[in-house]
Design a protein around this motif. Structure first.
Motif, PDB file in Angstrom:
ATOM      1  N   LYS A  32      11.320   3.355 -12.633  1.00 16.80           N
ATOM      2  CA  LYS A  32      11.443   2.139 -13.443  1.00 16.80           C
ATOM      3  C   LYS A  32      12.405   1.145 -12.794  1.00 16.80           C
ATOM      4  O   LYS A  32      12.151  -0.062 -12.767  1.00 16.80           O
ATOM      5  N   VAL A  33      13.516   1.666 -12.283  1.00 16.72           N
ATOM      6  CA  VAL A  33      14.502   0.810 -11.606  1.00 16.72           C
ATOM      7  C   VAL A  33      13.895   0.204 -10.348  1.00 16.72           C
ATOM      8  O   VAL A  33      14.027  -1.004 -10.079  1.00 16.72           O
ATOM      9  N   THR A  34      13.208   1.038  -9.573  1.00 15.08           N
ATOM     10  CA  THR A  34      12.627   0.588  -8.304  1.00 15.08           C
ATOM     11  C   THR A  34      11.546  -0.457  -8.531  1.00 15.08           C
ATOM     12  O   THR A  34      11.397  -1.393  -7.737  1.00 15.08           O
ATOM     13  N   ASN A  35      10.785  -0.323  -9.605  1.00 18.31           N
ATOM     14  CA  ASN A  35       9.709  -1.279  -9.887  1.00 18.31           C
ATOM     15  C   ASN A  35      10.223  -2.694 -10.134  1.00 18.31           C
ATOM     16  O   ASN A  35       9.467  -3.666 -10.025  1.00 18.31           O
ATOM     17  N   LYS A  36      11.512  -2.819 -10.456  1.00 19.23           N
ATOM     18  CA  LYS A  36      12.084  -4.146 -10.719  1.00 19.23           C
ATOM     19  C   LYS A  36      12.497  -4.865  -9.435  1.00 19.23           C
ATOM     20  O   LYS A  36      12.815  -6.049  -9.461  1.00 19.23           O
ATOM     21  N   ILE A  37      12.484  -4.150  -8.307  1.00 19.07           N
ATOM     22  CA  ILE A  37      12.853  -4.769  -7.025  1.00 19.07           C
ATOM     23  C   ILE A  37      11.747  -5.734  -6.606  1.00 19.07           C
ATOM     24  O   ILE A  37      10.571  -5.367  -6.568  1.00 19.07           O
TER      25      ILE A  37
ATOM     26  N   ASN B  15       0.825  -1.197   0.000  1.00 18.13           N
ATOM     27  CA  ASN B  15       0.000   0.000   0.000  1.00 18.13           C
ATOM     28  C   ASN B  15       0.866   1.256   0.000  1.00 18.13           C
ATOM     29  O   ASN B  15       0.585   2.230  -0.710  1.00 18.13           O
ATOM     30  N   PHE B  16       1.935   1.203   0.779  1.00 20.75           N
ATOM     31  CA  PHE B  16       2.843   2.349   0.881  1.00 20.75           C
ATOM     32  C   PHE B  16       3.481   2.668  -0.468  1.00 20.75           C
ATOM     33  O   PHE B  16       3.392   3.801  -0.962  1.00 20.75           O
ATOM     34  N   TYR B  17       4.123   1.677  -1.086  1.00 19.04           N
ATOM     35  CA  TYR B  17       4.865   2.003  -2.306  1.00 19.04           C
ATOM     36  C   TYR B  17       3.921   2.243  -3.485  1.00 19.04           C
ATOM     37  O   TYR B  17       4.233   3.045  -4.387  1.00 19.04           O
ATOM     38  N   LYS B  18       2.746   1.610  -3.490  1.00 22.12           N
ATOM     39  CA  LYS B  18       1.812   1.840  -4.592  1.00 22.12           C
ATOM     40  C   LYS B  18       1.262   3.263  -4.566  1.00 22.12           C
ATOM     41  O   LYS B  18       1.048   3.881  -5.616  1.00 22.12           O
ATOM     42  N   LYS B  19       1.050   3.805  -3.376  1.00 24.53           N
ATOM     43  CA  LYS B  19       0.576   5.188  -3.296  1.00 24.53           C
ATOM     44  C   LYS B  19       1.666   6.165  -3.729  1.00 24.53           C
ATOM     45  O   LYS B  19       1.378   7.165  -4.394  1.00 24.53           O
ATOM     46  N   LEU B  20       2.905   5.874  -3.373  1.00 24.90           N
ATOM     47  CA  LEU B  20       4.003   6.717  -3.862  1.00 24.90           C
ATOM     48  C   LEU B  20       4.183   6.560  -5.371  1.00 24.90           C
ATOM     49  O   LEU B  20       4.519   7.521  -6.075  1.00 24.90           O
ATOM     50  N   GLN B  21       3.941   5.361  -5.853  1.00 26.56           N
ATOM     51  CA  GLN B  21       4.020   5.104  -7.289  1.00 26.56           C
ATOM     52  C   GLN B  21       2.993   5.959  -8.033  1.00 26.56           C
ATOM     53  O   GLN B  21       3.299   6.581  -9.061  1.00 26.56           O
ATOM     54  N   ILE B  22       1.781   6.014  -7.494  1.00 27.57           N
ATOM     55  CA  ILE B  22       0.730   6.835  -8.098  1.00 27.57           C
ATOM     56  C   ILE B  22       1.112   8.312  -8.047  1.00 27.57           C
ATOM     57  O   ILE B  22       0.960   9.045  -9.034  1.00 27.57           O
TER      58      ILE B  22
END
Length: 724
Positions: A670-675, A596-603
Motif C-alpha cells: 500500500k505504501v509503495t503504490n503511493k510512490i 511491467n516489472f512492478y505490476k508483475k510483482l504487484q500481482i
C-alpha cells in the motif's frame, strides 16, 4: 467433500491423449502449407508484381498502391481458397504477447454482398494505440495508431476449430510515428547492420551487396496438466509456483535430460510441430531438458526478423495446442524453485548475400582476416555495451534465473574457447610485418587459424555470450521473452562498432598504410581494449564475481537498475547513430519496462496474500485443530503426548510468521503504490515488497511438510512435475 486438488489429481491420472495424424508421412509435403510463400506468390501474382514484391522483401523497395492492390487480391484469393474468411494485422505490442484484430473479407454493396480486400487494407490498419503500453507517448483520449505491413515476413493462415484467418505481419506505430512494438526497432537495427557490415565487406569482396543477420532460437518450456494448473492459483495468475516444497526427487539423478519422452508429451510435441511446420516454422529438434517436465524445441536458423516472428508464433501455437492435450505450457523463466529454469538461447550470426558466414573462418589468409574482422568487432561491441545488452534481457521473471545454477550470471562476459583465445592473444602480442611475399600477398605475421568446426570448442553453459563454432550464442535471454529486444541491441551495437572500425581503418589507409595492415592494426587494438570481457572459467563461482569486479565489469542483479543502461549518454549516441530510437521512444520504453516489472510483482504479492489467507492458513489451522482435539483426548486418557503437542507448537510458530509477514507485505505494498516515480516504485517493489516473499514461502512450505497430505489444498511439486 473432495478438495480441488483431489479432483485435479484424479483427472490428470486418467488422461487419454487425442489421436494425432500428420498431413503426410513426409514433412516436405506439407511444410509451409499455410504460408503465402514464394511458390504461392508465383502462382497467384503476375510475373511483374511478383518480382517487385521479391525486391521489396530482399532490398526493402517500396510497393506502389496499384501493386499493393494486386498483392492484396492475390492474398485474398489464396486465403479464401484455403478456407479463410477473415484477415488481421498480426503485430507485437510491448505487452510481451502478439495482438490481432480480425476483419471479414465480406462487405455489403449495392449489387449484393462481396468478398473484398484492398491494397490499403493490406498495407495499413488502425488499432487503438492508447490501450497498449506506450509510456506516455499517447494520451488516453488520443487513440489513433497504425499497423503497417512488413513484406519481409510472409503472410500466413492461422487455423482453429471455428475457422481460418489470414494473418499479415506488421509493425505498430503511434499516430505521431513513434514505434510501439518490438518489430519496428528490430528492422531499423537490421538495416543499420546491413549497411555497416556491407561497407566493411567491401574490403574483402566487392561482390557483396547485402548482409543479413541470422538467428536460431532454442525454446525451453515446462508442461503441467491443466487440472493441476487450475488448482494452483499462483501458476494460473503469475506463471510460477509462489509456494511449494521441493519434491524429494527432483533433477538430482540427472535422469530426465535427453531421456525417453513420455508418451503423452510426445503426442503433444508431434501435434504442435505439425501445426508449426504448416506455418513454415522449420522445427528440427525436440528433447527432454534437465528439469522434470521440462522440454525444448529448436528450429533451423533463419533470417532474424522471420526467426523472431516464428518464435512468437510458436509460443502462441504451443499454448493453443496444449489445451487440446489438457496441458498448460509454462514459459516463465523459473516456474519452480529448486530446479532449472528455462531460457531461450539465441544463436546469432551474420551472412552475406553470396552465402558467406562472416563468423566462419576459411582456409585462406584473406578469409581468416575477414573472419577476424567481424569476430573481433562483435567482441568489442559487447565489451563497449555490456550493460545495455544486460538491460535487453532484463525482466522480473528472468531475475529469478540469471545467476542461478543453470543459467548465465548477470555479469556479461564472452566465452571463446581455448583455441581462439590463444589466437587473439598471439595477435595482440605479435609484431605486424610489412614484408611482401613473392605472390604479392601480404604476410601479416599472424598465426594460422584452422577452419573452425562446429564442435571444436567446449560449450560453457555458464557464459551468457559464447562463440560456438560459426555463431555466437546469447544464452541469457529468458524463455518468455520476445527476442526482438536483445537482438535489436546486439545488431545495433555491432552495426555501430563496424561503422567505427571502418572509419579507423580508412583513416590509416589515407595516411598511407596498406589495407591489410590497417585492418590488422585496428583489430589488434580492439583485441587489447576488449580483453576484460573474455572469460573462460566458471561463471557461477564467487571467484568470478570478485574477478569481474576487478576487471570493471558490471554485476547488475535486478531489472530496475539494469534498465538504467537504456538512458545513458552512450546508449543515446548509439540509438541516434543507428536511427533506432528517438529520445522520446527510449524514455517511453524505459517507463513501460519499469511498469511491467512492478505490476508483475504487484500481482504476485496479491496472489501470495490471497492464497496464504484463503487456502494455506485455513488448511493449517484445520489440521492444528484436529491435533489439539487429539492432544485433549490423550490427556483425558492419562497419556501425555509430547510429539503431538510439539507439532501443534510448530504449526503455531509457522502460522504466526506467515500471517505476520503477509500482513506486513500487504501494508508495504500500500505504501509503495503511493510512490509516483516509476523507477522508485519498481525499486521499492523489488527491495521492500518482494523482500517478504522468501520468508512467507519458507514458512508456508514448512507447513506443507507438517499438514496432513489429505488436507493440503495445493497440488504439490511431486504431482506437478512427475505425473505422466
Amino acid at each position: 467433500m473432495k478438495s480441488l486438488r483431489t479432483i485435479a489429481l484424479k483427472e490428470a491420472q486418467n488422461r487419454i491423449s487425442p489421436e494425432v495424424k500428420a498431413p503426410s508421412a513426409k514433412i516436405s509435403d506439407f511444410f509451409g502449407a499455410n504460408v503465402f510463400d514464394k511458390r504461392k506468390m508465383r502462382d497467384f501474382l503476375s510475373k511483374d508484381v511478383y518480382e517487385k514484391l521479391i525486391s521489396s522483401i530482399n532490398q526493402g523497395e517500396l510497393i506502389n498502391s496499384d501493386d499493393a492492390n494486386q498483392i492484396a487480391t492475390a492474398m485474398k484469393a489464396w486465403a479464401m481458397s484455403a478456407g479463410a474468411t477473415h484477415y488481421t494485422h498480426w503485430f507485437q505490442p510491448l505487452t510481451g504477447t502478439t495482438a490481432e484484430k480480425h476483419d471479414a473479407f465480406f462487405e455489403p454493396s449495392s449489387e449484393g454482398p462481396i468478398e473484398k480486400f484492398a491494397g490499403s487494407a493490406l498495407v495499413q490498419q488502425e488499432p487503438d494505440a492508447s490501450s497498449f503500453p506506450n509510456g506516455g507517448i499517447r494520451n488516453t483520449f488520443e487513440a489513433r495508431g497504425y499497423t503497417a505491413w512488413d513484406p519481409s515476413s510472409p503472410a500466413f493462415i492461422m487455423e482453429s476449430k471455428a475457422g481460418k484467418t489470414l494473418c499479415i505481419p506488421t509493425v505498430f506505430v503511434s499516430y505521431t510515428g513513434e514505434a510501439l512494438d518490438y518489430k519496428a526497432p528490430l528492422l531499423k537495427a537490421l538495416a543499420a547492420l546491413d549497411k555497416a557490415a556491407t561497407d566493411v565487406c567491401q574490403y574483402f569482396d566487392k561482390g557483396i551487396t547485402k548482409v543479413n543477420a541470422s538467428l536460431g532460437i532454442e525454446q525451453e518450456y515446462f508442461l503441467v496438466d491443466e487440472s493441476l494448473f487450475n488448482a494452483r492459483p499462483d501458476l494460473a495468475l503469475t506463471g510460477r509456483a509462489l509456494f511449494g516444497h521441493m519434491s524429494a526427487k527432483g533433477q538430482q539423478l540427472e535422469d530426465h535430460y535427453f531421456g525417453s519422452i513420455p508418451e503423452r508429451v510426445f503426442t503433444y510435441m508431434v501435434d504442435f510441430e505439425n501445426e508449426a511446420l504448416k506455418l513454415g516454422i522449420p522445427l528440427k529438434t525436440r528433447h527432454n531438458e534437465v528439469a522434470p517436465s521440462q522440454f525444448e524445441c529448436a528450429p533451423i536458423y533463419e533470417e532474424i526478423n522471420l526467426a523472431i516472428d516464428h518464435n512468437q508464433l510458436l509460443m502462441d501455437l504451443m499454448e493453443k495446442v496444449a489445451r487440446r492435450h489438457n496441458f498448460r505450457v509454462l514459459l516463465h523463466e523459473k516456474p519452480y524453485a529448486g530446479i532449472n529454469g528455462s531460457g531461450k538461447h539465441n544463436n546469432w550470426s551474420i551472412i552475406t548475400d553470396t552465402g558467406k558466414n562472416l563468423l566462419a573462418p576459411g582456409k585462406t589468409p584473406k578469409n581468416n582476416l575477414m573472419f577476424l574482422t567481424f569476430f573481433v568487432n562483435t567482441i568489442k561491441a559487447v565489451s563497449e555495451h555490456a550493460d545495455l545488452l544486460r538491460a535487453s534481457i532484463a525482466s522480473v521473471s528472468n531475475d529469478h534465473r540469471l545467476g542461478a545454477n543453470e543459467a548465465p550470471p548477470a555479469i556479461i562476459s564472452i566465452f571463446l574457447g581455448q583455441q581462439l583465445n590463444e589466437v587473439l592473444d598471439e595477435i595482440e602480442h605479435s609484431r605486424i610485418s610489412k614484408k611482401i611475399k613473392e605472390d604479392n600477398a601480404l604476410w601479416l605475421g599472424i598465426p594460422k587459424i584452422p577452419q573452425i568446426l562446429l564442435d571444436n570448442t567446449d560449450r560453457n553453459r555458464t557464459s551468457p555470450f559464447a562463440f560456438t563454432g560459426n555463431k555466437f550464442e546469447l544464452r541469457a535471454v529468458g524463455s518468455s521473452a520476445n527476442s526482438s529486444a536483445p537482438m535489436t541491441i546486439l545488431n545495433a551495437i555491432v552495426a555501430e562498432q563496424l561503422t567505427k572500425f571502418k572509419a579507423e581503418v580508412d583513416k590509416l589507409i589515407k595516411k598511407g598504410d596498406k589495407k591489410d595492415i590497417a585492418l590488422l592494426t585496428v583489430i589488434k587494438k580492439y583485441i587489447k581494449e576488449s580483453k576484460a570481457v573474455r572469460f573462460e572459467g566458471n561463471g557461477y563461482s564467487q571467484e568470478w564475481e570478485d574477478e569481474a569486479a576487478t576487471r570493471g565489469l558490471s554485476n547488475i542483479k535486478t531489472t530496475p537498475k539494469a534498465l538504467d543502461a537504456y538512458l545513458t549518454e552512450k546508449s543515446a549516441e548509439l540509438f541516434a547513430a543507428t536511427n533506432i530510437y528517438s529520445k522520446r521512444e527510449i524514455h517511453a520504453r524505459h517507463e513501460i519496462m519499469l511498469e511491467n516489472f512492478y505490476k508483475k510483482l504487484q500481482i504476485e504479492a496479491r496472489v501470495m496474500g490471497e492464497v496464504a489467507n484463503t487456502a494455506i492458513i485455513p488448511a493449517a489451522i484445520s489440521y492444528q485443530n484436529a491435533l489439539i482435539q487429539n492432544v485433549k483426548g490423550l490427556k483425558e486418557l492419562g497419556i501425555d503426548s509430547k510429539s503431538s503437542l510439539e507439532i501443534v507448537k510448530k504449526l503455531s510458530e509457522h502460522l504466526d510468521i506467515v500471517k505476520t509477514n503477509i500482513d506486513a507485505m500487504l501494508e508495504e505494498r500500500k505504501v509503495t503504490n503511493k510512490i509516483e516515480d516509476t523507477r522508485e516504485k519498481a525499486i521499492a517493489y523489488d527491495e521492500k515488497v518482494k523482500s517478504y516473499f522468501d520468508t512467507i514461502r519458507y514458512h508456508a512450505d514448512k507447513l506443507e511438510q507438517i499438514v496432513d497430505d489429505s488436507v493440503w489444498p495445493l497440488p504439490k511439486f511431486r504431482e506437478l512435475l512427475f505425473l505422466k
